[in-house]
Design an enzyme around this catalytic site. Structure first.
Site, mmCIF file in Angstrom:
data_model
loop_
_atom_site.group_PDB
_atom_site.id
_atom_site.type_symbol
_atom_site.label_atom_id
_atom_site.label_comp_id
_atom_site.label_asym_id
_atom_site.label_seq_id
_atom_site.Cartn_x
_atom_site.Cartn_y
_atom_site.Cartn_z
ATOM 1 N N GLU A 20 6.641 -3.673 0.893
ATOM 2 C CA GLU A 20 6.679 -4.606 2.030
ATOM 3 C C GLU A 20 7.554 -5.824 1.681
ATOM 4 O OE1 GLU A 20 3.157 -6.865 3.926
ATOM 5 O OE2 GLU A 20 3.234 -5.044 5.118
ATOM 6 N N LYS A 52 -5.310 -13.270 7.610
ATOM 7 C CA LYS A 52 -4.503 -14.487 7.554
ATOM 8 C C LYS A 52 -4.254 -15.013 8.969
ATOM 9 C CE LYS A 52 0.006 -16.147 6.129
ATOM 10 N NZ LYS A 52 1.254 -15.914 5.415
ATOM 11 N N GLY A 67 0.481 -12.596 2.900
ATOM 12 C CA GLY A 67 -0.645 -11.652 2.923
ATOM 13 C C GLY A 67 -0.759 -10.852 1.632
ATOM 14 N N ARG A 68 0.339 -10.258 1.195
ATOM 15 C CA ARG A 68 0.280 -9.383 0.012
ATOM 16 C C ARG A 68 0.217 -10.180 -1.286
ATOM 17 N NH1 ARG A 68 4.695 -9.049 3.026
ATOM 18 N NH2 ARG A 68 6.733 -9.603 2.191
ATOM 19 N N GLU A 83 -6.489 -4.174 14.027
ATOM 20 C CA GLU A 83 -7.427 -3.346 13.242
ATOM 21 C C GLU A 83 -8.621 -4.196 12.789
ATOM 22 O OE1 GLU A 83 -4.142 -3.452 12.723
ATOM 23 O OE2 GLU A 83 -3.355 -1.504 12.064
ATOM 24 N N HIS A 102 -1.846 16.547 -13.535
ATOM 25 C CA HIS A 102 -2.151 17.871 -12.985
ATOM 26 C C HIS A 102 -1.785 17.950 -11.513
ATOM 27 C CE1 HIS A 102 -4.230 18.942 -16.723
ATOM 28 N NE2 HIS A 102 -4.541 17.649 -16.739
ATOM 29 N N LYS A 116 3.829 -1.783 16.002
ATOM 30 C CA LYS A 116 2.705 -2.491 16.641
ATOM 31 C C LYS A 116 2.970 -2.647 18.136
ATOM 32 C CE LYS A 116 1.475 -5.756 12.965
ATOM 33 N NZ LYS A 116 1.417 -7.179 12.673
HETATM 34 O O1 F6P Z 1 1.149 -5.065 7.834
HETATM 35 C C1 F6P Z 1 1.632 -6.320 8.106
HETATM 36 C C2 F6P Z 1 0.738 -7.423 7.672
HETATM 37 O O2 F6P Z 1 1.191 -8.576 8.271
HETATM 38 C C3 F6P Z 1 0.659 -7.589 6.169
HETATM 39 O O3 F6P Z 1 1.708 -8.281 5.634
HETATM 40 C C4 F6P Z 1 -0.647 -8.284 6.030
HETATM 41 O O4 F6P Z 1 -1.068 -8.254 4.714
HETATM 42 C C5 F6P Z 1 -1.483 -7.489 6.984
HETATM 43 O O5 F6P Z 1 -0.617 -7.219 8.052
HETATM 44 C C6 F6P Z 1 -2.741 -8.155 7.484
HETATM 45 O O6 F6P Z 1 -2.490 -9.332 8.179
HETATM 46 P P1 F6P Z 1 -3.628 -10.381 8.470
HETATM 47 O O7 F6P Z 1 -4.178 -10.844 7.175
HETATM 48 O O8 F6P Z 1 -2.969 -11.490 9.239
HETATM 49 O O9 F6P Z 1 -4.701 -9.698 9.280
#
Ligand code: F6P
Length: 550
Positions: free
Chosen positions: A349, A203, A263-264, A209, A381, A509
Site C-alpha cells: 500500500e 482512523k 493507517g498502516r 466495513e 511444503h 470503493k
Molecule cells: O484500505 C485503505 C485504508 O485507508 C487503509 O490505508 C487503512 O489502513 C484502512 O483503509 C482502514 O481505514 P480506517 O482506519 O480509516 O478505517
C-alpha cells in the site's frame, strides 16, 4: 528520461556483474559473511547471500546519496509534510519518541498530546486488566474484540498474535475486519456480551466495513444488555471525534490519534490499545521502545551500516536492475505467522505507486514488488518448490529467534536447521553432475539418471537476507517492525513516490457503492457487459435462495 549519474552507473554495474554467482563471491572472499553482517542490539542481519560485491554496493549507496536520503530521513523525523498528496506530516516515529525532543507540526509540538493519549491508554488498559473498569453488569471484561480493517486491524492482529506468550491468562483477543458477515458471526458466537469490550478502530471512522461490523456488534450488545451498556462495552480509536459521537460512542471513551499517523503505521498509536490490553501497557511500551531504538539506528547509522537502508537498496537492485518484482518474507516462528500479511499492507500500500512526487507518471522503472510469505517450515511444503526451481528467483527475508519461547526437545533446533538449510540451498543449488552422482550412489541405472538429473538439479544463486533475533520479545518485535517501515520509506524516497497515500483503494470503493443498490433493485448504471451479467446472475440466485428460505 535521461538516466541520472547514479542510475547510469548502476546500469553499467549490472552489465559488469550480473553473470557473477554468489558461490563465486563466497569462494573469492572468506570474509564475506562477516563483512556483510550488521549486528544491532539483539538483531543479526546477514545480507551476504545476495548478488552484489563492493562495487555494486557502493553504486547503490551513491543512488541513495543522489536522492539525498539522509536529508529525507531527517524530513520525516522532524515533521515535514512528506505525504505531499495529502499535505500531511508522517510521524509514526513520534509515537515512540521517549526523548525530551519536541516534534513540531505547523509550529505545534505534538509530543504533549502523544504523551497524554499514551497515559490514557495505560490507565484504561490497567483498569480493564485489573477489573476496576468492568462491564455493565459488573463482570470483568475479558474478551477484547477489535473491529477495524487494514491498518486498523493488521498491526494489532499481527502483534497480539506475535506476543501471545505475554497475554494475561484471563484475556482473549478477537479481531473482526472483513465485511463478510461470517467474520462478525463467528466472533459473536464465541463471546459473552457481559464480558466483552468492543474496540472500534478506524482512523477516519467512515470505513464501511468497520462501521457495518461495529453497528452489528452494537445491536447485538444492546439486544442483550440494553442501550445503557454501550458506555461500558464500546470504545473508539480514531482521529474523527465528530463521527465517533455520531456513531453513539461517548467521546470520553475515545482514544485519539492524528492525521500525521498513517493507517498502516498506526499500531504504535491508540490503534495499539488491544495490544496494551492483551499484553499489558509495560509490554506495549517495550514494543514502542524497540521501535525507537531502530528509529535511532536509521537516523544515525552511516548508509552502508544502516540495516533498513541496506535492505532497501538490495531490494531496489533486484527490482529495477534484475527485473525481479516479487519478494518473500518467511518468519520461522509460529507466533509471527501473520507478519507477511501485515507487511503486505505496509509495503504494497505504501510503494504500489506509479506517479512520482513531481506529478509525472512512472514509465521507465518499477516500484514496489509483490510481497508474499508465510511461516516456515509450513511454507517449505507449499510454495518453496517455486522458490527453488521456478523460472524466476524470488528474493527472500528469513527471520528467526535463536531461542524459542517454547523450547521443547529438539523442535527449535530442527527449525533453526531448516531455515539455515533453506538459505544455503537457495544460494548453492545443485549441479546436474552432483544430482547424477547422487542418483548413481543410490544405485540408479544410467537411463534413470539421465531422465532425472535435470529435475533433481537446482540453479542456485537465489538470494536471501537472514535476520536472527535473540528472542521474540515485545522490544525486539518493535525493532523488527520499525526496520521494515524504514526500508519501505527508503525505497519510496529512491523511487520518488509518496509512500504515505493510498489513492489506489478508492476506485473499487466508489464502484461498490454504485453496485450495492443495484444488487437489490436491478442494474441502472452503465457497466461493462461482464459486470452487468454477473450482477443479474447473482440477483437471480439470491432471489431463489430467499424464496426457498421463506
Ligand atoms: O484500505 C485503505 C485504508 O485507508 C487503509 O490505508 C487503512 O489502513 C484502512 O483503509 C482502514 O481505514 P480506517 O482506519 O480509516 O478505517
Amino acid at each position: 528520461m535521461a538516466l541520472s549519474p547514479a542510475v547510469a552507473n548502476l546500469v553499467e554495474e549490472y552489465k559488469r556483474f550480473n553473470k557473477t554467482t554468489m558461490n563465486e563471491l563466497f569462494a573469492l572472499d572468506n570474509n564475506r559473511a562477516e563483512k556483510y553482517t550488521i549486528e544491532f542490539e539483539d538483531l543479526i542481519f546477514d545480507y551476504s547471500k545476495n548478488r552484489f560485491d563492493d562495487k555494486v554496493l557502493s553504486a547503490l549507496i551513491k543512488l541513495a546519496e543522489e536522492h539525498n536520503l539522509k536529508n529525507r530521513i531527517n524530513d520525516m523525523f522532524t515533521g515535514k509534510k512528506i505525504n505531499v498528496t495529502e499535505n500531511r506530516a508522517v510521524l509514526h516515529t513520534a509515537l515512540r519518541n521517549f526523548s525530551d525532543t519536541p516534534i513540531y507540526v505547523d509550529n505545534v509540538d505534538v509530543m504533549p498530546e502523544i504523551r497524554r493519549v499514551r497515559e490514557k491508554m495505560k490507565t484504561f488498559s490497567e483498569a480493564v486488566r485489573n477489573g476496576t473498569f468492568r462491564g455493565f453488569t459488573g463482570k470483568k471484561l475479558t474478551n477484547i474484540v477489535n473491529i477495524g480493517i487494514g491498518g486498523s486491524d493488521l498491526g494489532p492482529y499481527m502483534v497480539t498474535a506475535a506476543l501471545k506468550k505475554y497475554w494475561a491468562k484471563d484475556i482473549k483477543c478477537y479481531f473482526i475486519s472483513n465485511i463478510d458477515g461470517t467474520a462478525c458471526a463467528e466472533v459473536l458466537n464465541e463471546v459473552n456480551p457481559e464480558e466483552t469490550l468492543f474496540i472500534v478502530a478506524s482512523k477516519t471512522f467512515t470505513t464501511i466495513e468497520t462501521l457495518t461490523n461495529a453497528r452489528t456488534c452494537r445491536d447485538w450488545l444492546v439486544k442483550a444488555l440494553g442501550e445503557q451498556a454501550v458506555a461500558n462495552h464500546f470504545v473508539a480509536l480514531s482521529t474523527n471525534t465528530k463521527a465517533v459521537a455520531e456513531f453513539g460512542i461517548n467521546t470520553d471513551n475515545m482514544f485519539e490519534f492524528w492525521d500525521f499517523v498513517g493507517g498502516r503505521y498506526s499500531l504504535w498509536s491508540a490503534i495499539g490499545l488491544s495490544i496494551a490490553l492483551a499484553v499489558g501497557y509495560d509490554n506495549f511500551e517495550a514494543l514502542l521502545k524497540g521501535a525507537e531504538a531502530m528509529d535511532n539506528h536509521f537516523k544515525t547509522a552511516p548508509l552502508d551500516k544502516n540495516i533498513p537502508v541496506i535492505m532497501a537498496l538490495i531490494g531496489i537492485w533486484y527490482n529495477d536492475y534484475y527485473n525481479i518484482h516479487r519478494y518473500g518474507v518467511i518468519p520461522y516462528d509460529q507466533y509471527l505467522k501473520f507478519l507477511p500479511s501485515y507487511l503486505q499492507q505496509l509495503d504494497m500500500e505504501s510503494n504500489g505507486k506509479s506517479v512520482r512526487l513531481d506529478n509525472k507518471k512512472i514509465t521507465d522503472y518499477a516500484t514496489g514488488p509483490a510481497l508474499f510469505g508465510g511461516a516456515g517450515t509450513d511454507v517449505q511444503h507449499s510454495f518453496f518448490q517455486l522458490l527453488h526451481q521456478g523460472t524466476e528467483p524470488v528474493p527472500v527475508d528469513f527471520i528467526i529467534p535463536a531461542v524459542s519461547q517454547n523450547e521443547n526437545g529438539k523442535h527449535h533446533e530442527i527449525l533453526l536447521a531448516n531455515i539455515l538449510a533453506q538459505a544455503e540451498a537457495l544460494m548453492k543449488g545443485k549441479t546436474t553432475d552432483e544430482a547424477a552422482a547422487e542418483l548413481r550412489a543410490a544405485g540408479k541405472d544410467e537411463a534413470t539418471i539421465e531422465k532425472l538429473k535435470l529435475n533433481k538439479s537446482f540453479d542456485g544463486n537465489r538470494p536471501s537476507n537472514m535476520f536472527i533475533i535473540n528472542q521474540l520479545t515485545p522490544y525486539n518485535l518493535g525493532m523488527l517492525i520499525a526496520m521494515y517501515e524504514h526500508k519501505v520509506y527508503t525505497q519510496g524516497v529512491i523511487w520518488e513516490i509518496d509512500s504515505f497515500d493510498q489513492w489506489g483503494v478508492e476506485l473499487g470503493k466508489q464502484l461498490a457503492l454504485k453496485i450495492l443498490p443495484e444488487l437489490e433493485n436491478g442494474v441502472t448504471a452503465n457497466h461493462d457487459s461482464s459486470t452487468t451479467r454477473l450482477i443479474n446472475k447473482v440477483r437471480t440466485i439470491r432471489a431463489k435462495a430467499v424464496t426457498k428460505a421463506a
